[in-house]
Design a protein around this motif. Structure first.
Motif, PDB file in Angstrom:
ATOM      1  N   PRO A   1      -2.630  -5.315  11.241  1.00  0.00           N
ATOM      2  CA  PRO A   1      -3.273  -4.035  10.939  1.00  0.00           C
ATOM      3  C   PRO A   1      -4.724  -4.136  11.366  1.00  0.00           C
ATOM      4  O   PRO A   1      -5.689  -5.149  11.050  1.00  0.00           O
ATOM      5  CB  PRO A   1      -3.199  -3.932   9.215  1.00  0.00           C
ATOM      6  CG  PRO A   1      -2.946  -5.394   8.737  1.00  0.00           C
ATOM      7  CD  PRO A   1      -1.991  -6.051   9.961  1.00  0.00           C
ATOM      8  N   LYS A   2      -5.323  -3.100  11.740  1.00  0.00           N
ATOM      9  CA  LYS A   2      -6.525  -3.149  12.283  1.00  0.00           C
ATOM     10  C   LYS A   2      -7.636  -3.213  10.909  1.00  0.00           C
ATOM     11  O   LYS A   2      -8.514  -3.894  11.121  1.00  0.00           O
ATOM     12  CB  LYS A   2      -7.055  -1.683  12.957  1.00  0.00           C
ATOM     13  CG  LYS A   2      -6.222  -1.693  14.289  1.00  0.00           C
ATOM     14  CD  LYS A   2      -6.846  -0.532  15.109  1.00  0.00           C
ATOM     15  CE  LYS A   2      -6.098  -0.325  16.463  1.00  0.00           C
ATOM     16  NZ  LYS A   2      -6.212   0.966  17.103  1.00  0.00           N
ATOM     17  N   TYR A   3      -7.300  -2.471   9.878  1.00  0.00           N
ATOM     18  CA  TYR A   3      -7.826  -2.475   8.970  1.00  0.00           C
ATOM     19  C   TYR A   3      -7.153  -2.810   7.496  1.00  0.00           C
ATOM     20  O   TYR A   3      -6.089  -2.134   7.421  1.00  0.00           O
ATOM     21  CB  TYR A   3      -8.632  -1.238   8.674  1.00  0.00           C
ATOM     22  CG  TYR A   3      -9.494  -0.766   9.689  1.00  0.00           C
ATOM     23  CD1 TYR A   3     -10.952  -1.303   9.955  1.00  0.00           C
ATOM     24  CD2 TYR A   3      -9.172   0.188  10.759  1.00  0.00           C
ATOM     25  CE1 TYR A   3     -11.500  -0.954  10.979  1.00  0.00           C
ATOM     26  CE2 TYR A   3      -9.763   0.399  11.792  1.00  0.00           C
ATOM     27  CZ  TYR A   3     -10.945   0.036  12.030  1.00  0.00           C
ATOM     28  OH  TYR A   3     -11.693   0.368  12.970  1.00  0.00           O
ATOM     29  N   ARG A   4      -7.595  -3.723   6.630  1.00  0.00           N
ATOM     30  CA  ARG A   4      -6.838  -4.104   5.443  1.00  0.00           C
ATOM     31  C   ARG A   4      -7.634  -3.835   4.112  1.00  0.00           C
ATOM     32  O   ARG A   4      -8.768  -4.543   4.285  1.00  0.00           O
ATOM     33  CB  ARG A   4      -6.228  -5.325   5.421  1.00  0.00           C
ATOM     34  CG  ARG A   4      -5.293  -5.641   4.249  1.00  0.00           C
ATOM     35  CD  ARG A   4      -4.772  -7.026   4.332  1.00  0.00           C
ATOM     36  NE  ARG A   4      -4.314  -7.558   5.599  1.00  0.00           N
ATOM     37  CZ  ARG A   4      -3.008  -7.467   5.820  1.00  0.00           C
ATOM     38  NH1 ARG A   4      -2.175  -7.066   4.886  1.00  0.00           N
ATOM     39  NH2 ARG A   4      -2.540  -7.887   6.811  1.00  0.00           N
ATOM     40  N   GLY A   5      -7.591  -3.069   3.459  1.00  0.00           N
ATOM     41  CA  GLY A   5      -8.474  -2.808   2.244  1.00  0.00           C
ATOM     42  C   GLY A   5      -9.736  -2.265   2.673  1.00  0.00           C
ATOM     43  O   GLY A   5     -10.564  -2.068   1.724  1.00  0.00           O
ATOM     44  N   THR A   6      -9.942  -1.607   3.825  1.00  0.00           N
ATOM     45  CA  THR A   6     -11.119  -0.750   4.103  1.00  0.00           C
ATOM     46  C   THR A   6     -10.599   0.202   5.412  1.00  0.00           C
ATOM     47  O   THR A   6      -9.744   0.398   5.490  1.00  0.00           O
ATOM     48  CB  THR A   6     -12.014  -2.054   4.807  1.00  0.00           C
ATOM     49  OG1 THR A   6     -13.466  -1.010   4.902  1.00  0.00           O
ATOM     50  CG2 THR A   6     -11.750  -2.419   6.027  1.00  0.00           C
TER      51      THR A   6
END
Length: 297
Positions: free
Chosen positions: A233-238
């Motif tokens: 994923p490109k972004y995790r948690g953001t």
């Protein structure tokens, strides 16, 4: 290409000899190898991310950098001559043609590096974007081995530059032809990729895809299609919005300069930027700056 310096030197020497300019051969060779003197830049830039272009494969590997490095090389020749280390006949005797040969060798260096990953920043310092044809892997173990063996043969007196250059260039061009043919054949199957990274085996590529919210990499092999795949994923948690202000940080610019893909994960008050290809070991080069952690404001 990140072609090794020995290959740069031999190709420059052979082209100078074949062009009937043996008196300019040292100048061509000097220009062809002076660019790789940027390997010394990291001695003062390693601790300062603002200087992220002052590394091997950085600003010296640009059009402007090639001119500057050529001027420095010519200045070095002049100083060595004045110090009595080089005969004036060998240095100043070449006149403007010597300086032109140094510059031609430097541009030859860029041309030889352009076909391969990870690319070179041709327009630096205006832009840090890397340019590459992605026909060849970098560095090429085959070219390094060929050049080393040829140098050993010359040192042992088995061949001379004049006697062996036809064989050397035949192998060199055959290697390029095989890689070019593999590149052309693979294009239809890899047309939707963000990048298709050549591997040491000319039949294999790492195909990188943008799946919107994730990056995906697939192993492609000529004649067999795509095999194993992995995704991140490109972004995790953001989110992209939260990450955007941090992209201007020098350490993030440096990471992105060295990376093929970048993912961002938020963990315990920090944002972790990373190149999953290099962190996972799927790609080993460039080896540095694979992961950066910055505190969230």
């Amino acid at each position: 290409m990140d072609v090794d310096s020995l290959t740069h030197a031999l190709v420059a020497a052979i082209l100078a000899y074949a062009a009937g300019l043996p008196h300019l051969l040292p100048f061509f060779v000097l220009g062809a190898v002076i660019i790789d003197a940027d390997i010394l830049f990291s001695l003062f830039s390693r601790g300062n991310p603002l200087l992220y272009l002052f590394i091997h494969g950085g600003i010296a590997h640009s059009l402007a950098g090639a001119v500057v490095m050529s001027v420095l090389a010519c200045a070095g020749i002049a100083l060595a001559t004045l110090a009595g280390l080089i005969s004036p006949v060998l240095s100043f005797g070449a006149g403007p043609a010597g300086a032109a040969a140094v510059l031609a060798g430097a541009f030859l260096h860029l041309a030889m590096d352009l076909p391969a990953s990870p690319g070179i920043p041709l327009l630096a310092p205006i832009s840090d974007k890397k340019y590459a044809l992605f026909v060849l892997p970098g560095p090429s173990l085959f070219l390094m081995a060929e050049s080393l063996f040829f140098l050993i043969w010359m040192a042992l007196g088995v061949v001379t530059l004049a006697g062996g250059m036809a064989v050397y260039m035949a192998l060199f061009c055959a290697f390029l032809l095989v890689r070019a043919v593999a590149f052309v054949i693979s294009r239809p199957a890899l047309r939707d990729t963000v990048l298709a990274l050549p591997q040491p085996d000319p039949r294999r590529w790492l195909a990188l895809y943008d799946r919107g919210d994730a990056w995906e990499v697939q192993e492609y092999r000529l004649g067999k299609g795509c095999g194993a795949s992995a995704g991140w994923p490109k972004y995790r948690g953001t989110t992209a919005t939260e990450v955007a202000p941090y992209l201007a940080l020098p350490e993030i610019k440096r990471l992105r300069y060295h990376s093929y893909l970048v993912t961002v994960e938020k963990e315990e008050g920090t944002l972790v930027f990373a190149d999953p290809l290099r962190v996972s070991g799927r790609i080993f080069y460039p080896p540095h700056y694979r992961r950066v952690q910055v505190p969230v404001a």
